[in-house]
Scaffold this active site. Structure first.
Site, PDB file in Angstrom:
ATOM      1  N   TYR A 291     -44.322 -35.182 -29.058  1.00 28.86           N
ATOM      2  CA  TYR A 291     -45.318 -34.140 -29.326  1.00 28.86           C
ATOM      3  C   TYR A 291     -45.039 -33.399 -30.633  1.00 28.86           C
ATOM      4  O   TYR A 291     -45.954 -33.231 -31.456  1.00 28.86           O
ATOM      5  CB  TYR A 291     -45.404 -33.168 -28.150  1.00 28.86           C
ATOM      6  CG  TYR A 291     -46.401 -33.600 -27.091  1.00 28.86           C
ATOM      7  CD1 TYR A 291     -46.552 -34.942 -26.757  1.00 28.86           C
ATOM      8  CD2 TYR A 291     -47.179 -32.668 -26.409  1.00 28.86           C
ATOM      9  CE1 TYR A 291     -47.455 -35.344 -25.790  1.00 28.86           C
ATOM     10  CE2 TYR A 291     -48.089 -33.070 -25.436  1.00 28.86           C
ATOM     11  CZ  TYR A 291     -48.219 -34.404 -25.135  1.00 28.86           C
ATOM     12  OH  TYR A 291     -49.114 -34.799 -24.183  1.00 28.86           O
ATOM     13  N   GLU A 298     -49.932 -34.983 -37.775  1.00 31.64           N
ATOM     14  CA  GLU A 298     -51.321 -34.522 -37.878  1.00 31.64           C
ATOM     15  C   GLU A 298     -51.447 -33.530 -39.033  1.00 31.64           C
ATOM     16  O   GLU A 298     -52.407 -33.588 -39.819  1.00 31.64           O
ATOM     17  CB  GLU A 298     -51.774 -33.878 -36.569  1.00 31.64           C
ATOM     18  CG  GLU A 298     -52.101 -34.887 -35.474  1.00 31.64           C
ATOM     19  CD  GLU A 298     -52.740 -34.233 -34.263  1.00 31.64           C
ATOM     20  OE1 GLU A 298     -53.246 -33.101 -34.396  1.00 31.64           O
ATOM     21  OE2 GLU A 298     -52.737 -34.853 -33.177  1.00 31.64           O
TER      22      GLU A 298
END
Length: 366
Positions: A291, A298
């Site tokens: 994560y 991102e």
């Protein structure tokens, strides 16, 4: 294990005999055991639940004479004539237990009644017919519910399996061709963008399923993930041709697919009521490194896109216009980066609570 199916059994009596009528058609493979105290009956036949195996056991109120009793199987039913053992008398009930069985009914066609009680017996017959109708409706409802459950399991299992196959292809192709063989990202992108896009589009079902009650999880978490990923993929990456060759995309797609290679098998097993401790442990653990890496890449993907959108001014909306509204894509990307930085700790905390709930240490009782 499912409860055994009972056929409808009608009974009546005279002073010397008890008659039973088992409502089953096309009976095969009968297994009948009659003793003084009980009757055990098991056959394959056509009853209220269709062609199936039916059975029952009756423990008699008083003893019967097996030698003087008989039964006959016809195409439409099974008939028993049981001789009472002892003095001729009316039994107060058929079974030793006072508990009423829904499948055991009075045979009104053979019951002899006095004229004074005719109205009462007609009322009881009407109640019996109404109860039979309710039983049939209940069986139909249960059958429909079972069919819906089976269809839902099949749908969820197939969906999660196909998503797993799609992300497996993406992960294997990028690992072999980009990471190991050093293939250029532009060429790798052309091979994986279609399956990745299809998987991400169909992920909308993970938002719809909770809203329809197909799964019991909430819709908010999958909505956030679906919206965020699709904005990155379809708006930012696919919206700018110069993004295609950027290596950062390979690592972003590898992280996305790594997460899904565990998540979808976990959900697939849950949909059929099974569990693998290894997959469950990975589901609640592998996010710890992936994560943060996903948030990082991102952000790097958005950061890489900023100069391209700043030069092309794609998606920009400048004044004056009919809506009297302006929009700058570059500013939006900066805000989006800040949003990811702000939301990621909350997402990590949520996942940590889920892990503690599933694998947290139990409190010791002193």
């Amino acid at each position: 294990m499912a409860a055994p199916l009972h056929p409808v059994v009608f009974w009546a009596q005279k002073a010397e005999t008890v008659t039973l009528r088992v409502d089953l058609k096309d009976v095969k493979d009968p297994e009948i055991d009659l003793t003084k105290e009980s009757l055990t009956f098991k056959v394959i036949g056509v009853g209220a639940a269709g062609l199936n195996s039916y059975q029952f056991t009756l423990n008699f109120y008083k003893s019967v004479d097996p030698e003087g009793s008989a039964f006959r199987i016809t195409d439409r039913e099974v008939n028993f004539v049981l001789m009472k053992d002892g003095p001729s008398e009316e039994w107060t009930r058929l079974t030793l237990s006072e508990e009423k069985q829904p499948w055991l009914k009075i045979d009104f066609d053979k019951l002899t009644v006095d004229d004074d009680s005719e109205d009462e017996e007609l009322r009881r017959k009407a109640e019996f017919e109404e109860e039979q109708l309710k039983q049939i409706q209940k069986q139909l409802t249960e059958s429909e519910a079972e069919a819906y459950t089976d269809l839902k399991k099949m749908y969820l299992c197939v969906y999660n399996f196909l998503q797993f196959i799609g992300y497996s292809y993406i992960f294997i192709y990028l690992t072999v061709n980009f990471v190991i063989k050093g293939q250029g990202m532009r060429q790798a992108y052309s091979k994986i963008i279609l399956p990745l896009s299809v998987c991400q589009v169909f992920a909308v079902l993970e938002v719809i399923n909770p809203l329809l009650g197909i799964v019991k999880t909430g819709a908010m978490a999958p909505l956030i993930q679906f919206t965020g990923r699709n904005m990155v993929l379809f708006v930012v990456i696919r919206g700018e041709d110069r993004m295609v060759g950027e290596p950062v995309l390979c690592y972003l797609f590898l992280i996305w697919s790594s997460i899904e290679l565990v998540r979808y098998p976990f959900y697939m097993l849950c949909s059929i009521g099974q569990e693998s401790m290894i997959i469950s442990w990975l589901r609640y653990t592998i996010w710890i490194p992936l994560y943060p890496a996903g948030f990082l890449f991102e952000i790097l993907s958005l950061w890489t896109a900023i100069p391209f959108y700043e030069a092309s001014k794609k998606y920009n909306l400048e004044l004056p216009n009919a809506w009297n509204v302006s929009f700058d894509m570059t500013t939006f990307l900066y805000i989006w980066i800040v949003g990811i930085l702000s939301a990621s700790p909350m997402m990590m905390s949520h996942m940590w609570r889920q892990r503690q709930k599933r694998f947290g240490s139990k409190k010791k009782v002193h």
